[in-house]
Design an enzyme around this catalytic site. Structure first.
Site, mmCIF file in Angstrom:
data_model
loop_
_atom_site.group_PDB
_atom_site.id
_atom_site.type_symbol
_atom_site.label_atom_id
_atom_site.label_comp_id
_atom_site.label_asym_id
_atom_site.label_seq_id
_atom_site.Cartn_x
_atom_site.Cartn_y
_atom_site.Cartn_z
ATOM 1 N N CYS A 1 0.864 -1.166 -0.232
ATOM 2 C CA CYS A 1 0.017 -0.186 0.110
ATOM 3 C C CYS A 1 0.860 1.188 0.142
ATOM 4 O O CYS A 1 1.804 1.433 0.873
ATOM 5 C CB CYS A 1 -1.061 -0.157 1.170
ATOM 6 N N LEU A 2 0.680 2.268 -1.003
ATOM 7 C CA LEU A 2 1.556 3.313 -0.922
ATOM 8 C C LEU A 2 1.091 4.296 -0.138
ATOM 9 O O LEU A 2 0.100 4.531 0.232
ATOM 10 C CB LEU A 2 1.445 3.911 -2.643
#
EC number: 2.8.1.-
Length: 117
Positions: free
Chosen positions: A116-117
Site C-alpha cells: 500500500c503506497l
C-alpha cells in the site's frame, strides 16, 4: 513493518498511545476500542456497527497471517466472513474513504498493509 519511532501521541483515557509518522500504533498491544474511536475521530469518522465488523475481520486476519491485508485480500476476507454484499470494494470505500485497506488497518491497530503506497 511498523516503525518503532514515536512521532506523536494519541491521548485516550488509558494514557498516551505512541503513533508513527503515518498514524499507525507503535505498540500494537496498546489497541483498544477507545483507541479505534479516537483514531476515527481524527479522520472525521464515527465508528458504526458496519465499521466494527470489518475491523474485527481485519484483526482476525492479522492474528492468523501476522500481516494486514492489502485491498484485494481485504475484500476477499470481508466477503468470506460477512457475505458477498459486504465483500465489495464499493462497500469498503464507503466505510473507509480514500484507501480502505490502510485506513481500516490503522483503525484496527494493525501495521500498514504491505504493497500500500
Amino acid at each position: 513493518m511498523a516503525s518503532t519511532e514515536i512521532y506523536r501521541y494519541l491521548s485516550v483515557p488509558e494514557g498516551n498511545i505512541g503513533l508513527d509518522p503515518e498514524g499507525y500504533l507503535v505498540d500494537l498491544g496498546q489497541w483498544s476500542s477507545t483507541v479505534a474511536e479516537a483514531l476515527a475521530e481524527e479522520e472525521g469518522m464515527t465508528l458504526e456497527a458496519e465499521h466494527w465488523e470489518v475491523l474485527e475481520v481485519l484483526r482476525e486476519f492479522y492474528a492468523r497471517y501476522q500481516m494486514a491485508p492489502a485491498m484485494r485480500p481485504l475484500v476477499k476476507a470481508v466477503g468470506r466472513e460477512l457475505g458477498p454484499d459486504k465483500g465489495r470494494s464499493i462497500h469498503l470505500m464507503r466505510l473507509f474513504p480514500g484507501s480502505p485497506a490502510k485506513l481500516a488497518a490503522r483503525l484496527a491497530g494493525l501495521p500498514k498493509p504491505t504493497n500500500c503506497l
